[in-house]
Design a protein around this motif. Structure first.
Motif, short mmCIF file in Angstrom:
data_model
loop_
_atom_site.label_atom_id
_atom_site.label_comp_id
_atom_site.label_asym_id
_atom_site.label_seq_id
_atom_site.Cartn_x
_atom_site.Cartn_y
_atom_site.Cartn_z
N GLY A 83 31.91 54.00 44.67
CA GLY A 83 30.87 53.18 45.28
C GLY A 83 31.25 51.73 45.48
N GLU A 84 32.32 51.27 44.83
CA GLU A 84 32.66 49.85 44.92
C GLU A 84 33.33 49.48 46.23
OE1 GLU A 84 33.35 48.74 40.19
OE2 GLU A 84 35.08 49.13 41.49
N ALA A 85 34.17 50.34 46.74
CA ALA A 85 34.97 49.99 47.91
C ALA A 85 34.10 49.67 49.12
CB ALA A 85 35.95 51.11 48.24
N ILE A 97 35.83 39.40 41.45
CA ILE A 97 34.67 39.95 42.17
C ILE A 97 34.26 41.29 41.55
CG2 ILE A 97 33.97 40.97 44.37
CD1 ILE A 97 35.75 38.77 45.71
N LEU A 98 35.21 42.14 41.27
CA LEU A 98 34.88 43.45 40.69
C LEU A 98 34.39 43.31 39.25
CD1 LEU A 98 37.77 45.69 42.08
CD2 LEU A 98 35.41 45.48 42.92
N ALA A 99 34.94 42.34 38.51
CA ALA A 99 34.45 42.12 37.15
C ALA A 99 32.99 41.68 37.17
CB ALA A 99 35.32 41.09 36.45
N ALA A 100 32.63 40.81 38.12
CA ALA A 100 31.23 40.38 38.23
C ALA A 100 30.34 41.55 38.60
CB ALA A 100 31.12 39.27 39.28
N TYR A 101 30.81 42.40 39.49
CA TYR A 101 30.00 43.56 39.87
C TYR A 101 29.81 44.51 38.69
CZ TYR A 101 28.46 47.76 42.30
OH TYR A 101 27.75 48.86 42.70
N ARG A 102 30.86 44.75 37.94
CA ARG A 102 30.78 45.70 36.84
C ARG A 102 29.96 45.14 35.67
NH1 ARG A 102 37.22 47.15 37.55
NH2 ARG A 102 36.92 48.38 39.46
N ARG A 103 29.98 43.85 35.49
CA ARG A 103 29.23 43.27 34.35
C ARG A 103 27.79 42.94 34.73
NH1 ARG A 103 30.85 40.76 29.35
NH2 ARG A 103 29.07 39.61 28.49
N TYR A 104 27.60 42.38 35.93
CA TYR A 104 26.29 41.85 36.29
C TYR A 104 25.60 42.61 37.42
CZ TYR A 104 27.81 37.87 33.46
OH TYR A 104 28.25 37.08 32.44
#
Length: 882
Positions: A216-218, A171-178
């Motif tokens: 900002g992710e949490a 989930i975090l990888a998708a947020y950081r990439r896309y």
């Protein structure tokens, strides 16, 4: 196949029947009008979750999107158009992308790549096509929802805590990439009963997790909602949800598959109506056929031959599933598996889709009438998810103005001619739409009365219709047509007559300026064969080194990115035109061999996860229509010799029930890491031997040649065996296979054989009756099995049945599953050239009879059945030899 659009005159009056003459008994079915009362007082404006109409969703999973990134790379305009049609506009058809995370194993159609093959590997979402599809769709529709779940997991993720790690890092990888945070997660296992204790624990972990986040992710992560349980059939968890407030507090949506009904306690209806909870049909069936061909069937359903857009497995059946799903269990969202079929024809669950995208080298796509049918719902409401302030204006579904008399749950059958309709309304009572589905041969009259709506000084309604073409029209001439401007009668009712086998939306909305609705669906053109370099006799070649090749970045002002980087990177990128059915074949940069195709699932390094269809790794490349060719690849073993450590190359693969393994490949040359070789026919050994002085660490060249019925295998340039098959497979793609060990393939080259025909120059579905002429008795059917071309077949009904085709070429082949009982007379250009000819037992996509060696030119061939039964699935037209 090319479908030309002809001009058509469309009625501008009220809907007047009939398209099909009513059968005996039809009068009883159509005698009484259906009264629908749409009362603004019934709009549950304060129900912001359970009754809001969320529209439709795309499920990407199990290799069904395997070729979609190839469209993006090779035909970006076609890919962008697909996104606009599905996700674009003010009233998008699709509002959700659901991603079933893969584990490199076959979970029905095939595998999806695992985002983490080991616990220590950083999550890589670029190699998983679903995340990229979701990212691109969100650029078109920023309000799009994204959800994830799993079926099977990578071998390392064998506890719930590890599953949580896999999900979180992905989930975090998708947020950081896309740039998008996943909206919904099912913490459980696809099509399994919900683990309610784990569901609660997962929710608590999401809410309280404080580690591993960037600024900002949490906060975004903690907003993730839960959906359970994606069971196949009626959900088992309804009573628990109703009776357990703590469970309702952590679960936002209740979803189950392939069933429209509620449980015996009516708990899912209660969840929506009383507790304001979302209820989804979280995996639904789309259209089991090519709707453009469907009107050519002659199967009575129930009594009149031919069903237009209706009948078994049709888009109207799909529409009735929407209606019945809401009426019976309050489904307010429907997700289709797969909405996009982007894998090679012949795979498991072929042609169970709304868009077919199977030829990425050509950009060819088929947009099915099922999309127009879904637009009868989505284009006539504001769909989606209500915002936190309740001001988004999402339309509510109105149970009091909806009804279903269809029978069954999967499929849902509405051929009784009785009422089936669904009503959606604006929460402020400024508009409403009623969708009427008539999947029967009987015309129906509907009387719609509204009360309490603010419809303006001239409260007209408009009727829009989709049905099959009338004789002489293009197949799509009657899709999405305005057919009535309705005024209320003296009794206040708007009266509309609904034709047989049609869907009609009666609405207060003015959609005449909505281009998403008024623009016709694209009509596919020619479908070129993959023939990459005809001048040099190369059908396809790939060295898996994509340096210098770029891919457009949507919405970035024409920017581009590196091909490999966009699809996973140098440690494992999705290669061009391959379709994995087990394992993971990726383009990898190595220190000693440069760029190669490497099978990435290794017993020692990654472990082997569970599968739906268990078998060794296998991938395919190429065109279903290829016939005579030779295919070669370099192979190298990274592991020590072992009985299950091998590499193989196969030919003439067309899918089928065993396509997840090398046993489904018609012909293969298998080289063991110990120097043993085998020539295989559908997994059975035809010949075998041992190479002398074999070096297991060296690179070896495997090649297989298929020329008519003759198959030859070569190792390092030397032939090891030649064999002539008395019952040959004559067309299909190339396969590469290995054991569960790191194995390299390189310099793939698929070439013509001089003097032979490399492919069919035309491939016709049996229901293309504009090109194929049938005489005598034939049963033309659709909605058939997944391993039949377009799910259609034409079956002779006795002696005297004929099929005639005029073409330019040197012959034609009849393809389809046959028992070999049929015997045929053959006429060429009006002359009887052969009598009482035997046919051959054959499997799907393979040849039961051939007419060959005609002089190049224009010919008319007629085949007449004189005994037995002939099934025609497709006709392959032979071109001149090259």
């Amino acid at each position: 196949m090319r479908r030309r659009r002809l001009s058509a005159v469309v009625s501008a009056g009220l809907l007047v029947c009939t398209m099909i003459a009513p059968a005996p008994g039809a009068a009883a079915a159509t005698a009484e009008a259906v009264d629908v009362v749409v009362n603004a007082a019934d709009i549950a404006a304060d129900n912001v979750n359970g009754l809001t109409f969320k529209g439709f969703g795309v499920l990407t999973a199990n290799s069904t999107s395997a070729l979609l990134l190839d469209y993006k790379a090779q035909h970006p305009a076609a890919y962008a158009r697909l996104l606009r049609i599905l996700f674009g506009g003010e009233h998008p058809i699709m509002t959700h992308v659901k991603i079933e995370m893969g584990n490199d194993r076959n979970n029905s159609t095939g595998p999806d790549p695992a985002t983490k093959r080991t616990a220590s590997e950083p999550a890589n979402v670029a190699r998983a096509p679903g995340f990229q599809l979701a990212a691109d769709a969100r650029r078109i529709n920023p309000d799009l929802k994204v959800s994830i779940l799993r079926w099977n997991s990578p071998a390392w993720a064998d506890t719930n805590d590890k599953i949580y790690q896999w999900y979180k890092e992905t989930i975090l990888a998708a947020y950081r990439r896309y740039g998008f945070m996943v909206d919904y997660v099912n913490p459980g296992v696809n099509e399994a009963a919900a683990d309610l204790a784990w569901t609660k624990r997962y929710a608590e972990m999401v809410r309280t997790d404080t580690t591993g986040f960037r600024p900002g992710e949490a906060d975004l992560y903690r907003r993730i909602k839960l959906v359970i349980s994606d069971e196949a059939g009626i959900g088992s968890f309804g009573p628990a949800m109703v009776g357990d407030a703590d469970l309702r507090d952590v679960v936002t949506a209740a979803g189950y598959h392939y069933n429209t009904d509620d449980d015996s306690g009516g708990n899912f209806t209660r969840l929506a109506d009383e507790f304001d909870k979302e209820v989804w049909n979280s995996e639904a069936q789309a259209t089991f056929s090519n709707s453009a061909l469907r009107p050519n069937n002659n199967t009575p359903d129930p009594t009149v031959p031919g069903t237009g857009l209706g009948g078994s497995g049709s888009s109207l059946e799909m529409a009735n599933t929407v209606v019945k799903g809401f009426v019976k269990s309050r489904r307010s969202h429907f997700v289709y598996q797969p909405a996009i079929g982007s894998f090679y024809q012949g795979g498991q669950y072929s042609f169970k889709e709304l868009v077919s995208a199977r030829d990425p080298w050509s950009g060819w796509m088929h947009y099915d009438a099922g999309l127009a049918v879904l637009q009868h719902f989505s284009s006539f409401a504001t769909t989606g998810w209500e915002n936190e302030t309740g001001t988004a204006g999402i339309w509510r579904l109105v149970p009091q103005a909806s009804a279903s008399t269809a029978t069954g749950t999967n499929p849902v059958v509405g051929r009784n001619g009785l009422p089936d309709y669904l009503t959606m309304a604006a929460p402020d009572a400024t508009g409403f739409s009623t969708v009427v589905v008539n999947d029967s041969e009987y015309a129906r009259t509907y009387r719609i009365t509204s009360a309490g709506f603010r419809l303006g000084a001239d409260p007209r309604l408009t009727a829009w219709e989709t049905r099959a073409a009338d004789p002489g029209q293009a197949f799509d001439a009657n899709y999405k047509k305005r057919v009535g401007s309705l005024r209320a009668g003296a009794d206040g009712a708007y009266t509309v007559e609904v034709k047989p086998f049609s869907i009609v939306t009666v609405t207060s909305l003015d959609v005449t300026r909505d281009r998403q609705w008024t623009t016709p669906l694209p009509v596919e053109g020619d479908r070129p064969v993959l023939d990459a370099d005809p001048a040099h006799g190369v059908l396809w070649a790939d060295g898996f080194d994509y340096r210098g090749k770029t891919v457009p970045v949507l919405g970035a002002g024409g920017a581009v990115t590196g091909f490999a980087a966009s699809r996973g990177g140098d440690t494992g990128a999705d290669p061009l035109y391959t379709w994995d059915r087990n394992g993971a074949f990726e383009a990898v940069r190595t220190s000693d061999d440069g760029h190669v195709l490497r099978q990435q699932v290794d017993r020692a390094a990654t472990g082997v996860g569970r599968a739906w269809n268990s078998a060794d790794p296998i991938t395919g490349v190429g065109d279903l229509r290829w016939t005579d060719y030779q295919a070669g690849a370099d192979v190298r073993f990274e592991r020590a010799p072992a009985a299950d450590n091998y590499a193989a190359i196969g030919a003439r693969s067309t899918g089928g029930g065993n396509s997840h393994s090398l046993n489904g490949t018609p012909y293969a040359l298998r080289l063991g890491s110990d120097g043993t070789w085998r020539v295989l026919r559908t997994g059975a050994t035809i010949a075998e031997g041992v190479l002398t002085d074999f070096d297991a660490t060296a690179k070896h060249r495997l090649m297989i040649r298929v020329a008519g019925a003759t198959v030859t295998g070569f190792v390092d340039g030397a032939p090891v065996h030649t064999w002539t098959d008395p019952a040959p497979y004559l067309s299909g793609r190339v396969d590469l296979a290995s054991g569960f060990h790191h194995t390299r393939f390189d310099n793939l080259r698929i070439e013509r054989i001089p003097g032979l025909r490399p492919y069919y120059q035309r491939y016709l579905d049996n229901l293309e009756t504009g090109r194929l002429t049938y005489g005598g008795g034939w049963r033309h059917t659709n909605g058939r099995g997944m391993y039949e071309y377009d799910r259609t077949a034409s079956i002779s009904q006795g002696p005297g049945a004929t099929i005639t085709h005029t073409f330019t070429g040197t012959g034609l082949d009849v393809l389809g599953a046959n028992d070999g009982t049929a015997r045929l007379d053959v006429r060429v250009d009006g002359t009887l050239v052969a009598s009482n000819q035997p046919t051959r037992a054959a499997t799907n996509f393979q040849q039961t009879f051939e007419v060959s060696n005609l002089p190049p030119g224009r010919h008319t061939v007629t085949l007449e059945v004189v005994a037995g039964t002939l099934l025609i699935d497709a006709i392959g037209v032979r071109g001149a030899p090259h």
